[in-house]
Design a protein around this motif. Sequence first.
Motif, PDB file in Angstrom:
ATOM      1  N   SER A  21       0.838  -1.195   0.000  1.00 13.94           N
ATOM      2  CA  SER A  21       0.000   0.000   0.000  1.00 13.94           C
ATOM      3  C   SER A  21       0.870   1.240   0.000  1.00 13.94           C
ATOM      4  O   SER A  21       2.001   1.223   0.494  1.00 13.94           O
ATOM      5  N   CYS A  22       0.325   2.307  -0.561  1.00 14.23           N
ATOM      6  CA  CYS A  22       1.011   3.597  -0.583  1.00 14.23           C
ATOM      7  C   CYS A  22      -0.032   4.646  -0.187  1.00 14.23           C
ATOM      8  O   CYS A  22      -0.949   4.926  -0.963  1.00 14.23           O
ATOM      9  N   ALA A  23       0.110   5.174   1.020  1.00 14.38           N
ATOM     10  CA  ALA A  23      -0.826   6.174   1.524  1.00 14.38           C
ATOM     11  C   ALA A  23      -0.301   7.563   1.180  1.00 14.38           C
ATOM     12  O   ALA A  23       0.836   7.904   1.530  1.00 14.38           O
ATOM     13  N   ALA A  24      -1.126   8.350   0.510  1.00 18.19           N
ATOM     14  CA  ALA A  24      -0.704   9.676   0.064  1.00 18.19           C
ATOM     15  C   ALA A  24      -1.365  10.767   0.893  1.00 18.19           C
ATOM     16  O   ALA A  24      -2.531  10.652   1.286  1.00 18.19           O
ATOM     17  N   SER A  25      -0.608  11.815   1.146  1.00 15.48           N
ATOM     18  CA  SER A  25      -1.144  13.012   1.775  1.00 15.48           C
ATOM     19  C   SER A  25      -0.549  14.227   1.069  1.00 15.48           C
ATOM     20  O   SER A  25       0.561  14.169   0.543  1.00 15.48           O
ATOM     21  N   GLY A  26      -1.313  15.299   1.043  1.00 17.00           N
ATOM     22  CA  GLY A  26      -0.846  16.510   0.382  1.00 17.00           C
ATOM     23  C   GLY A  26      -1.163  16.565  -1.098  1.00 17.00           C
ATOM     24  O   GLY A  26      -0.969  17.609  -1.731  1.00 17.00           O
ATOM     25  N   ILE A  27      -1.623  15.474  -1.671  1.00 20.39           N
ATOM     26  CA  ILE A  27      -2.051  15.414  -3.067  1.00 20.39           C
ATOM     27  C   ILE A  27      -3.262  14.509  -3.164  1.00 20.39           C
ATOM     28  O   ILE A  27      -3.511  13.683  -2.290  1.00 20.39           O
ATOM     29  N   ARG A  28      -3.994  14.657  -4.249  1.00 18.32           N
ATOM     30  CA  ARG A  28      -5.084  13.733  -4.571  1.00 18.32           C
ATOM     31  C   ARG A  28      -4.573  12.791  -5.641  1.00 18.32           C
ATOM     32  O   ARG A  28      -4.286  13.217  -6.762  1.00 18.32           O
ATOM     33  N   ILE A  29      -4.459  11.512  -5.324  1.00 20.00           N
ATOM     34  CA  ILE A  29      -3.836  10.580  -6.255  1.00 20.00           C
ATOM     35  C   ILE A  29      -4.639  10.444  -7.540  1.00 20.00           C
ATOM     36  O   ILE A  29      -4.108  10.038  -8.568  1.00 20.00           O
ATOM     37  N   SER A  30      -5.924  10.780  -7.488  1.00 23.34           N
ATOM     38  CA  SER A  30      -6.749  10.667  -8.693  1.00 23.34           C
ATOM     39  C   SER A  30      -6.313  11.658  -9.766  1.00 23.34           C
ATOM     40  O   SER A  30      -6.649  11.482 -10.948  1.00 23.34           O
ATOM     41  N   LEU A  31      -5.557  12.668  -9.403  1.00 22.26           N
ATOM     42  CA  LEU A  31      -5.110  13.679 -10.350  1.00 22.26           C
ATOM     43  C   LEU A  31      -3.723  13.379 -10.920  1.00 22.26           C
ATOM     44  O   LEU A  31      -3.223  14.134 -11.757  1.00 22.26           O
ATOM     45  N   TYR A  32      -3.112  12.304 -10.483  1.00 19.94           N
ATOM     46  CA  TYR A  32      -1.751  11.976 -10.882  1.00 19.94           C
ATOM     47  C   TYR A  32      -1.688  10.597 -11.539  1.00 19.94           C
ATOM     48  O   TYR A  32      -2.585   9.771 -11.367  1.00 19.94           O
ATOM     49  N   CYS A  33      -0.591  10.386 -12.261  1.00 19.68           N
ATOM     50  CA  CYS A  33      -0.246   9.025 -12.646  1.00 19.68           C
ATOM     51  C   CYS A  33       0.480   8.420 -11.451  1.00 19.68           C
ATOM     52  O   CYS A  33       1.529   8.916 -11.032  1.00 19.68           O
ATOM     53  N   MET A  34      -0.082   7.358 -10.903  1.00 20.20           N
ATOM     54  CA  MET A  34       0.528   6.673  -9.764  1.00 20.20           C
ATOM     55  C   MET A  34       1.227   5.413 -10.251  1.00 20.20           C
ATOM     56  O   MET A  34       0.655   4.625 -11.015  1.00 20.20           O
ATOM     57  N   SER A  35       2.444   5.229  -9.806  1.00 17.34           N
ATOM     58  CA  SER A  35       3.252   4.111 -10.291  1.00 17.34           C
ATOM     59  C   SER A  35       3.961   3.396  -9.148  1.00 17.34           C
ATOM     60  O   SER A  35       4.193   3.983  -8.083  1.00 17.34           O
ATOM     61  N   TRP A  36       4.298   2.162  -9.418  1.00 17.67           N
ATOM     62  CA  TRP A  36       5.182   1.382  -8.558  1.00 17.67           C
ATOM     63  C   TRP A  36       6.476   1.111  -9.319  1.00 17.67           C
ATOM     64  O   TRP A  36       6.448   0.743 -10.502  1.00 17.67           O
ATOM     65  N   PHE A  37       7.580   1.283  -8.616  1.00 13.50           N
ATOM     66  CA  PHE A  37       8.895   0.918  -9.118  1.00 13.50           C
ATOM     67  C   PHE A  37       9.550   0.007  -8.092  1.00 13.50           C
ATOM     68  O   PHE A  37       9.133  -0.052  -6.935  1.00 13.50           O
ATOM     69  N   ARG A  38      10.584  -0.677  -8.520  1.00 11.65           N
ATOM     70  CA  ARG A  38      11.345  -1.483  -7.583  1.00 11.65           C
ATOM     71  C   ARG A  38      12.817  -1.392  -7.915  1.00 11.65           C
ATOM     72  O   ARG A  38      13.196  -1.106  -9.047  1.00 11.65           O
ATOM     73  N   GLN A  39      13.618  -1.635  -6.890  1.00 12.07           N
ATOM     74  CA  GLN A  39      15.063  -1.591  -7.060  1.00 12.07           C
ATOM     75  C   GLN A  39      15.698  -2.724  -6.279  1.00 12.07           C
ATOM     76  O   GLN A  39      15.616  -2.756  -5.053  1.00 12.07           O
ATOM     77  N   ALA A  40      16.306  -3.627  -7.012  1.00  5.37           N
ATOM     78  CA  ALA A  40      17.035  -4.730  -6.402  1.00  5.37           C
ATOM     79  C   ALA A  40      18.456  -4.259  -6.083  1.00  5.37           C
ATOM     80  O   ALA A  40      18.962  -3.307  -6.694  1.00  5.37           O
TER      81      ALA A  40
END
Length: 118
Positions: A21-40
């Motif tokens: 999960s990624c909890a956002a504050s200070g922005i409305r995620i519906s207005l952004y492109c939300m992405s997941w990245f990973r780094q090994a």
Amino acid sequence: QVQLVESGGGSVQSGGSLRLSCAASGIRISLYCMSWFRQAPGSGLEWVASISNIAGTAVNGRFTISRDNVKNTLSLQMNSLKPEDTAMYYCRADGACSRLGNRALGYWGQGTQVTVSS
């Protein structure tokens, strides 16, 4: 102030599941492109999935991305996990759904560790 806080990581055996999960504050995620990245360890940032009103949903692999606009939370359901999925997972909010992991662009969380053992 914008904050993205990831949670849900942990250690699982191969074939197991986790839900990030990624909890956002200070922005409305519906207005952004939300992405997941990973780094090994020893590798660069790898794009995992994105979701936006304009671009829809895109996933690189076996996972499912979703968002709850009321709770302002992004999720990543990870099933059939493999050892190669071991990495730090980050969420990002950006104006565009770029698949390039440039930390200078957009808002990033601090990450949550996923470890998959064989």
